[in-house]
Design an enzyme around this catalytic site. Structure first.
Site, PDB file in Angstrom:
ATOM      1  N   HIS A 163       0.839  -1.204   0.000  1.00  0.00           N
ATOM      2  CA  HIS A 163       0.000   0.000   0.000  1.00  0.00           C
ATOM      3  C   HIS A 163       0.875   1.256   0.000  1.00  0.00           C
ATOM      4  CE1 HIS A 163      -3.960  -1.885   0.120  1.00  0.00           C
ATOM      5  NE2 HIS A 163      -3.322  -2.857   0.753  1.00  0.00           N
ATOM      6  N   ASP A 217       2.716   1.871  -3.202  1.00  0.00           N
ATOM      7  CA  ASP A 217       2.936   2.293  -4.600  1.00  0.00           C
ATOM      8  C   ASP A 217       2.057   3.470  -4.987  1.00  0.00           C
ATOM      9  OD1 ASP A 217       0.618   0.683  -4.698  1.00  0.00           O
ATOM     10  OD2 ASP A 217       1.206  -0.364  -6.535  1.00  0.00           O
ATOM     11  N   GLY A 238      -6.970 -14.878  -7.472  1.00  0.00           N
ATOM     12  CA  GLY A 238      -7.571 -14.471  -6.199  1.00  0.00           C
ATOM     13  C   GLY A 238      -6.662 -14.711  -5.010  1.00  0.00           C
ATOM     14  N   ALA A 239      -5.375 -15.004  -5.282  1.00  0.00           N
ATOM     15  CA  ALA A 239      -4.439 -15.312  -4.193  1.00  0.00           C
ATOM     16  C   ALA A 239      -3.560 -14.117  -3.836  1.00  0.00           C
ATOM     17  CB  ALA A 239      -3.563 -16.502  -4.583  1.00  0.00           C
ATOM     18  N   GLY A 240      -3.831 -12.961  -4.446  1.00  0.00           N
ATOM     19  CA  GLY A 240      -3.012 -11.776  -4.160  1.00  0.00           C
ATOM     20  C   GLY A 240      -1.620 -11.887  -4.765  1.00  0.00           C
ATOM     21  N   SER A 283      -1.059 -11.342  -8.116  1.00  0.00           N
ATOM     22  CA  SER A 283      -1.084 -10.571  -9.365  1.00  0.00           C
ATOM     23  C   SER A 283      -1.347 -11.396 -10.611  1.00  0.00           C
ATOM     24  CB  SER A 283       0.219  -9.784  -9.547  1.00  0.00           C
ATOM     25  OG  SER A 283       0.273  -8.785  -8.614  1.00  0.00           O
ATOM     26  N   GLU A 334      -5.707  -1.627 -16.392  1.00  0.00           N
ATOM     27  CA  GLU A 334      -6.326  -2.146 -15.165  1.00  0.00           C
ATOM     28  C   GLU A 334      -7.225  -1.088 -14.514  1.00  0.00           C
ATOM     29  OE1 GLU A 334      -4.267  -4.920 -12.900  1.00  0.00           O
ATOM     30  OE2 GLU A 334      -5.254  -4.429 -11.022  1.00  0.00           O
ATOM     31  N   ASP A 385       2.532  -4.224  -9.369  1.00  0.00           N
ATOM     32  CA  ASP A 385       2.397  -5.553  -9.969  1.00  0.00           C
ATOM     33  C   ASP A 385       2.942  -5.595 -11.394  1.00  0.00           C
ATOM     34  OD1 ASP A 385       0.949  -5.715  -7.631  1.00  0.00           O
ATOM     35  OD2 ASP A 385      -0.994  -5.627  -8.628  1.00  0.00           O
TER      36      ASP A 385
HETATM   37  C1  GLA Z   1      -2.410  -4.654  -5.072  1.00  0.00           C
HETATM   38  C2  GLA Z   1      -2.298  -3.550  -6.107  1.00  0.00           C
HETATM   39  C3  GLA Z   1      -0.900  -2.923  -6.058  1.00  0.00           C
HETATM   40  C4  GLA Z   1      -0.506  -2.534  -4.646  1.00  0.00           C
HETATM   41  C5  GLA Z   1      -0.754  -3.694  -3.672  1.00  0.00           C
HETATM   42  C6  GLA Z   1      -0.517  -3.314  -2.247  1.00  0.00           C
HETATM   43  O1  GLA Z   1      -1.576  -5.718  -5.432  1.00  0.00           O
HETATM   44  O2  GLA Z   1      -2.542  -4.055  -7.386  1.00  0.00           O
HETATM   45  O3  GLA Z   1      -0.867  -1.815  -6.921  1.00  0.00           O
HETATM   46  O4  GLA Z   1      -1.143  -1.371  -4.223  1.00  0.00           O
HETATM   47  O5  GLA Z   1      -2.080  -4.183  -3.780  1.00  0.00           O
HETATM   48  O6  GLA Z   1       0.824  -3.053  -2.042  1.00  0.00           O
END
Ligand code: GLA
Length: 404
Positions: A45, A47, A133-135, A137, A176, A188
């Site tokens: 959080h 970027d 959905g696993a964070g 990217s 995006e 990402d």
């Molecule tokens: C997601 C967003 C990124 C970044 C992260 C948190 O992955 O796509 O741009 O903000 O959350 O670091």
């Protein structure tokens, strides 16, 4: 059941993409391109606050087999999300014109056309081993693989030039934000397009510059584990956008352009407390405290990594998790449980990674302890009635490129 999930080899990804293309469209694809998912080691959080973050590209990739067409028709098939197919024209790919998985696959075509690149229609088959959905990217991996394919077949190949790749990453962020409608920052896409094998990517989002930081894992007999808690995560449900708005609101109140300036202006807890006292409420104070201390932690993590002080690297990761959980409030029980179990089983450090509200944690673990950490994560989740986590042993991979 094995505790370990492995990424496809390049050969397997290429074969699957080619096969799906040929069986769908009846001829061979012009080529196959792939781009990776990412796991962020520290700096979440940040970027969209013009600060630094430190992701690695994963060995898990999205593969795109693609051929240009001579008309405007565009056909996309994917094995993701249970298998889906879309057909339209280039003109249909616009904000509000496509949604769901198609927005991520087709969005880059819109973003590239907007920069003046002339495209015709195309056929594409998209297959992926990046968990959805696993964070990790999965969406950026799709966008970047598509963007690499489209730029090459339409005569604007990016090659290895970081400047051109940075520009392509920006196009994918625009896709995006504007086609998929997710208000994310640039972490990402930079990780997917600008990373280097064996290195973490130190991305400074204030100016888009990058440095490649060697990851001395083998020397220290350490590895990086990703534990996907399978608590489903989405960045489109408003919580991510709400965090971003709070940061912008706080910066405005403090008379700053971005919260990066708050981190640059403070070096001690006392200075930070003085700054926080200018904010009207506890919520904004906690959001800003996360951003400023996380920016500090990226520096501390990088310095500890360079000094080979891996215990300190681990402690900084765990501190980051506490800040994301308590101050930024983007963790959930599944993530806290996974972090807690990894630490109890002897990990040097562990933290949630990415946007949060579900998804994965990342842990730094002694080679000798990986099985214990994996078993503990699964046992603890079961004891608390949570989904069985999926566990990936990952390395820092290379950025996206043409493979066939
Ligand atoms: C997601 C967003 C990124 C970044 C992260 C948190 O992955 O796509 O741009 O903000 O959350 O670091």
């Amino acid at each position: 059941m094995s505790n370990w999930k492995t990424a496809w080899s390049s050969g397997k990804g290429v074969t699957r993409a080619r096969a799906l293309f040929a069986e769908t469209f009846g001829h061979d694809a012009h080529g196959v391109w792939a781009s990776p998912g990412r796991v962020n080691l520290i700096g979440d959080h940040i970027d969209y606050n013009a600060g630094p973050c430190l992701p690695i590209a994963l060995p898990h990739r999205t593969y795109v087999a693609l051929s240009p067409r001579s008309d405007e028709v565009t056909r996309i098939i994917t094995d993701m999300d249970g298998g889906q197919r879309w057909e339209g024209t280039l003109a249909d790919i616009s904000p509000g014109g496509v949604e769901g998985w198609v927005a991520y696959c087709a969005g880059p075509a819109w973003a590239l056309r907007r920069t003046g690149i002339r495209l015709s229609g195309f056929d594409a088959a998209v297959v992926s081993c990046v968990p959805v959905g696993a964070g990790l990217s999965s969406s950026a991996a799709v966008e970047c693989a598509m963007a690499l394919a489209l730029t090459e077949v339409f005569d604007h190949p990016v090659g290895e030039s970081d400047k051109t790749r940075a520009h392509l990453a920006e196009c994918c962020v625009a896709a995006e934000n504007e086609i998929a409608g997710a208000p994310t920052g640039g972490l990402d896409q930079a990780a997917s397009l600008r990373s280097r094998d064996g290195h973490a990517l130190l991305l400074d989002t204030s100016d888009g510059s990058v440095r490649h930081i060697a990851l001395p894992l083998t020397e220290h007999q350490l590895c990086v584990l990703v534990i996907d808690t399978r608590a489903s995560h989405s960045l489109g449900d408003g919580q991510y956008g709400a965090r971003r708005s709070s940061c912008e609101q706080a910066a405005t109140i403090l008379g700053l352009r971005t919260l990066r300036e708050a981190a640059d202006a403070t070096t001690t807890r006392e200075e930070l407390d003085a700054l926080l006292s200018c904010l009207p409420d506890d919520l904004l104070q906690r959001r800003v405290r996360h951003v400023v201390t996380e920016i500090w932690r990226v520096s501390e993590f990088t310095a500890a990594l360079k000094a080979g002080d891996m215990n300190r690297v681990g402690r900084v990761m765990t501190g980051s998790h506490a800040s994301l959980r308590d101050d930024f409030e983007v963790s959930v029980a599944e993530l806290d449980t996974a972090v807690e179990s990894a630490l109890q089983a002897g990990a040097l450090g562990a933290r949630m990674t990415g946007g949060g509200f579900g998804g994965s944690i990342v842990a730094l673990v002694d080679d000798a302890k990986i099985d214990t950490v994996a078993a503990k994560a699964i046992k603890q989740a079961r004891a608390r009635g949570l989904p069985r986590p999926r566990i990936h042993l990952v390395t820092a991979g290379a950025s996206g490129r043409r493979l066939a």
